[in-house]
Design a protein around this motif. Structure first.
Motif, PDB file in Angstrom:
ATOM      1  N   VAL A  44       0.841  -1.207   0.000  1.00  0.00           N
ATOM      2  CA  VAL A  44       0.000   0.000   0.000  1.00  0.00           C
ATOM      3  C   VAL A  44       0.876   1.258   0.000  1.00  0.00           C
ATOM      4  O   VAL A  44       0.630   2.196  -0.756  1.00  0.00           O
ATOM      5  CB  VAL A  44      -0.973  -0.016   1.201  1.00  0.00           C
ATOM      6  CG1 VAL A  44      -1.673   1.330   1.338  1.00  0.00           C
ATOM      7  CG2 VAL A  44      -1.994  -1.127   1.032  1.00  0.00           C
ATOM      8  N   GLY A  45       1.919   1.268   0.807  1.00  0.00           N
ATOM      9  CA  GLY A  45       2.822   2.412   0.856  1.00  0.00           C
ATOM     10  C   GLY A  45       3.503   2.651  -0.483  1.00  0.00           C
ATOM     11  O   GLY A  45       3.650   3.799  -0.922  1.00  0.00           O
ATOM     12  N   SER A  46       3.901   1.576  -1.158  1.00  0.00           N
ATOM     13  CA  SER A  46       4.552   1.704  -2.462  1.00  0.00           C
ATOM     14  C   SER A  46       3.605   2.266  -3.500  1.00  0.00           C
ATOM     15  O   SER A  46       3.994   3.111  -4.322  1.00  0.00           O
ATOM     16  CB  SER A  46       5.077   0.344  -2.922  1.00  0.00           C
ATOM     17  OG  SER A  46       6.033  -0.133  -2.026  1.00  0.00           O
ATOM     18  N   ILE A  47       2.360   1.798  -3.485  1.00  0.00           N
ATOM     19  CA  ILE A  47       1.377   2.288  -4.458  1.00  0.00           C
ATOM     20  C   ILE A  47       1.098   3.769  -4.218  1.00  0.00           C
ATOM     21  O   ILE A  47       1.059   4.564  -5.162  1.00  0.00           O
ATOM     22  CB  ILE A  47       0.082   1.452  -4.397  1.00  0.00           C
ATOM     23  CG1 ILE A  47       0.339   0.050  -4.944  1.00  0.00           C
ATOM     24  CG2 ILE A  47      -1.039   2.132  -5.183  1.00  0.00           C
ATOM     25  CD1 ILE A  47      -0.816  -0.917  -4.766  1.00  0.00           C
ATOM     26  N   VAL A  48       0.911   4.147  -2.969  1.00  0.00           N
ATOM     27  CA  VAL A  48       0.650   5.560  -2.650  1.00  0.00           C
ATOM     28  C   VAL A  48       1.846   6.412  -3.065  1.00  0.00           C
ATOM     29  O   VAL A  48       1.699   7.461  -3.694  1.00  0.00           O
ATOM     30  CB  VAL A  48       0.327   5.730  -1.149  1.00  0.00           C
ATOM     31  CG1 VAL A  48       0.325   7.206  -0.768  1.00  0.00           C
ATOM     32  CG2 VAL A  48      -1.015   5.087  -0.817  1.00  0.00           C
ATOM     33  N   TYR A  49       3.056   5.953  -2.767  1.00  0.00           N
ATOM     34  CA  TYR A  49       4.259   6.710  -3.097  1.00  0.00           C
ATOM     35  C   TYR A  49       4.420   6.852  -4.611  1.00  0.00           C
ATOM     36  O   TYR A  49       4.756   7.931  -5.107  1.00  0.00           O
ATOM     37  CB  TYR A  49       5.484   6.012  -2.495  1.00  0.00           C
ATOM     38  CG  TYR A  49       6.776   6.735  -2.773  1.00  0.00           C
ATOM     39  CD1 TYR A  49       7.128   7.868  -2.045  1.00  0.00           C
ATOM     40  CD2 TYR A  49       7.642   6.287  -3.764  1.00  0.00           C
ATOM     41  CE1 TYR A  49       8.306   8.539  -2.306  1.00  0.00           C
ATOM     42  CE2 TYR A  49       8.823   6.950  -4.033  1.00  0.00           C
ATOM     43  CZ  TYR A  49       9.153   8.075  -3.294  1.00  0.00           C
ATOM     44  OH  TYR A  49      10.323   8.738  -3.554  1.00  0.00           O
TER      45      TYR A  49
ATOM     46  N   TRP B 265      -7.715   6.188  -4.899  1.00  0.00           N
ATOM     47  CA  TRP B 265      -8.068   5.602  -3.599  1.00  0.00           C
ATOM     48  C   TRP B 265      -9.071   4.471  -3.729  1.00  0.00           C
ATOM     49  O   TRP B 265      -9.006   3.506  -2.966  1.00  0.00           O
ATOM     50  CB  TRP B 265      -8.609   6.690  -2.664  1.00  0.00           C
ATOM     51  CG  TRP B 265      -7.562   7.695  -2.312  1.00  0.00           C
ATOM     52  CD1 TRP B 265      -7.474   8.982  -2.737  1.00  0.00           C
ATOM     53  CD2 TRP B 265      -6.411   7.487  -1.479  1.00  0.00           C
ATOM     54  NE1 TRP B 265      -6.352   9.586  -2.231  1.00  0.00           N
ATOM     55  CE2 TRP B 265      -5.686   8.697  -1.440  1.00  0.00           C
ATOM     56  CE3 TRP B 265      -5.930   6.395  -0.758  1.00  0.00           C
ATOM     57  CZ2 TRP B 265      -4.501   8.848  -0.725  1.00  0.00           C
ATOM     58  CZ3 TRP B 265      -4.754   6.552  -0.033  1.00  0.00           C
ATOM     59  CH2 TRP B 265      -4.058   7.757  -0.020  1.00  0.00           C
ATOM     60  N   ASP B 266      -9.987   4.557  -4.697  1.00  0.00           N
ATOM     61  CA  ASP B 266     -10.967   3.476  -4.872  1.00  0.00           C
ATOM     62  C   ASP B 266     -10.274   2.181  -5.283  1.00  0.00           C
ATOM     63  O   ASP B 266     -10.555   1.112  -4.719  1.00  0.00           O
ATOM     64  CB  ASP B 266     -12.019   3.868  -5.912  1.00  0.00           C
ATOM     65  CG  ASP B 266     -12.953   4.946  -5.389  1.00  0.00           C
ATOM     66  OD1 ASP B 266     -13.014   5.132  -4.158  1.00  0.00           O
ATOM     67  OD2 ASP B 266     -13.627   5.607  -6.215  1.00  0.00           O
ATOM     68  N   ALA B 267      -9.380   2.259  -6.264  1.00  0.00           N
ATOM     69  CA  ALA B 267      -8.652   1.055  -6.701  1.00  0.00           C
ATOM     70  C   ALA B 267      -7.776   0.535  -5.569  1.00  0.00           C
ATOM     71  O   ALA B 267      -7.692  -0.683  -5.348  1.00  0.00           O
ATOM     72  CB  ALA B 267      -7.810   1.380  -7.934  1.00  0.00           C
TER      73      ALA B 267
ATOM     74  N   ALA C  81      -6.216  -3.420  -1.548  1.00  0.00           N
ATOM     75  CA  ALA C  81      -5.896  -3.660  -0.147  1.00  0.00           C
ATOM     76  C   ALA C  81      -6.725  -4.802   0.430  1.00  0.00           C
ATOM     77  O   ALA C  81      -6.202  -5.641   1.172  1.00  0.00           O
ATOM     78  CB  ALA C  81      -6.121  -2.377   0.660  1.00  0.00           C
ATOM     79  N   VAL C  82      -7.992  -4.870   0.073  1.00  0.00           N
ATOM     80  CA  VAL C  82      -8.855  -5.946   0.584  1.00  0.00           C
ATOM     81  C   VAL C  82      -8.358  -7.300   0.085  1.00  0.00           C
ATOM     82  O   VAL C  82      -8.229  -8.263   0.858  1.00  0.00           O
ATOM     83  CB  VAL C  82     -10.328  -5.710   0.176  1.00  0.00           C
ATOM     84  CG1 VAL C  82     -11.158  -6.945   0.441  1.00  0.00           C
ATOM     85  CG2 VAL C  82     -10.890  -4.516   0.919  1.00  0.00           C
ATOM     86  N   VAL C  83      -8.028  -7.381  -1.205  1.00  0.00           N
ATOM     87  CA  VAL C  83      -7.529  -8.643  -1.769  1.00  0.00           C
ATOM     88  C   VAL C  83      -6.186  -9.001  -1.126  1.00  0.00           C
ATOM     89  O   VAL C  83      -5.955 -10.155  -0.728  1.00  0.00           O
ATOM     90  CB  VAL C  83      -7.411  -8.544  -3.311  1.00  0.00           C
ATOM     91  CG1 VAL C  83      -6.690  -9.760  -3.865  1.00  0.00           C
ATOM     92  CG2 VAL C  83      -8.785  -8.402  -3.936  1.00  0.00           C
ATOM     93  N   ALA C  84      -5.309  -8.016  -1.001  1.00  0.00           N
ATOM     94  CA  ALA C  84      -3.968  -8.274  -0.461  1.00  0.00           C
ATOM     95  C   ALA C  84      -4.030  -8.737   0.990  1.00  0.00           C
ATOM     96  O   ALA C  84      -3.294  -9.643   1.387  1.00  0.00           O
ATOM     97  CB  ALA C  84      -3.105  -7.020  -0.579  1.00  0.00           C
ATOM     98  N   ILE C  85      -4.922  -8.162   1.784  1.00  0.00           N
ATOM     99  CA  ILE C  85      -4.964  -8.516   3.203  1.00  0.00           C
ATOM    100  C   ILE C  85      -5.551  -9.918   3.404  1.00  0.00           C
ATOM    101  O   ILE C  85      -5.337 -10.553   4.431  1.00  0.00           O
ATOM    102  CB  ILE C  85      -5.733  -7.452   4.024  1.00  0.00           C
ATOM    103  CG1 ILE C  85      -5.300  -7.479   5.495  1.00  0.00           C
ATOM    104  CG2 ILE C  85      -7.227  -7.627   3.916  1.00  0.00           C
ATOM    105  CD1 ILE C  85      -3.914  -7.062   5.739  1.00  0.00           C
ATOM    106  N   ILE C  86      -6.275 -10.427   2.408  1.00  0.00           N
ATOM    107  CA  ILE C  86      -6.779 -11.804   2.476  1.00  0.00           C
ATOM    108  C   ILE C  86      -5.751 -12.780   1.907  1.00  0.00           C
ATOM    109  O   ILE C  86      -5.499 -13.843   2.477  1.00  0.00           O
ATOM    110  CB  ILE C  86      -8.129 -11.918   1.719  1.00  0.00           C
ATOM    111  CG1 ILE C  86      -9.194 -11.118   2.464  1.00  0.00           C
ATOM    112  CG2 ILE C  86      -8.543 -13.368   1.561  1.00  0.00           C
ATOM    113  CD1 ILE C  86     -10.494 -10.955   1.707  1.00  0.00           C
ATOM    114  N   VAL C  87      -5.131 -12.429   0.783  1.00  0.00           N
ATOM    115  CA  VAL C  87      -4.214 -13.339   0.100  1.00  0.00           C
ATOM    116  C   VAL C  87      -2.872 -13.466   0.835  1.00  0.00           C
ATOM    117  O   VAL C  87      -2.314 -14.563   0.925  1.00  0.00           O
ATOM    118  CB  VAL C  87      -4.005 -12.883  -1.368  1.00  0.00           C
ATOM    119  CG1 VAL C  87      -2.876 -13.654  -2.031  1.00  0.00           C
ATOM    120  CG2 VAL C  87      -5.291 -13.049  -2.150  1.00  0.00           C
TER     121      VAL C  87
END
Ligand SMILES: [Zn+2]
Length: 98
Positions: A39-44, A52-54, A59-65
């Motif tokens: 998430v930090g890399s994408i924001v940076y 923010w929507d994407a 983030a939801v997929v990443a936190i599950i996977v």
């Protein structure tokens, strides 16, 4: 995951009921660090026009996977950590019945 190492017959479950709580803890730490880094890399990389929507869906997929993907590795990592403090005994080896 196999019950024992096929080479040295070391049992991968050391028999303690709560043995893999350590694996869960390491898994949580690694998964959360990977998630925060992503998430930090994408924001940076996309600042100041962060989508923010994407990012929310990613983030939801990443936190599950992330925890599901890293769990087998953290189980063996915890086993290595545990073995460094309590070396294997004959009880920790699988016996072959031939
Ligand atoms: Zn082995």
């Amino acid at each position: 995951m196999r019950p024992a190492c096929p080479h040295c017959q070391l049992l991968l479950d050391r028999g303690s009921r709560d043995f893999f709580i350590g694996a869960y803890l390491i898994n949580l730490i690694i998964a959360e660090v990977l998630f925060a880094t992503l998430v930090g890399s994408i924001v940076y990389a996309t600042w100041p026009a962060v989508t923010w929507d994407a990012l929310q869906y990613i983030a939801v997929v990443a936190i599950i996977v992330a925890p599901l993907t890293t769990y087998p590795f953290t189980k063996t990592l915890w086993l290595a950590f545990d073995l460094s403090f309590s070396p294997p005994t004959a009880r920790d080896r699988a016996t072959t019945t031939t």
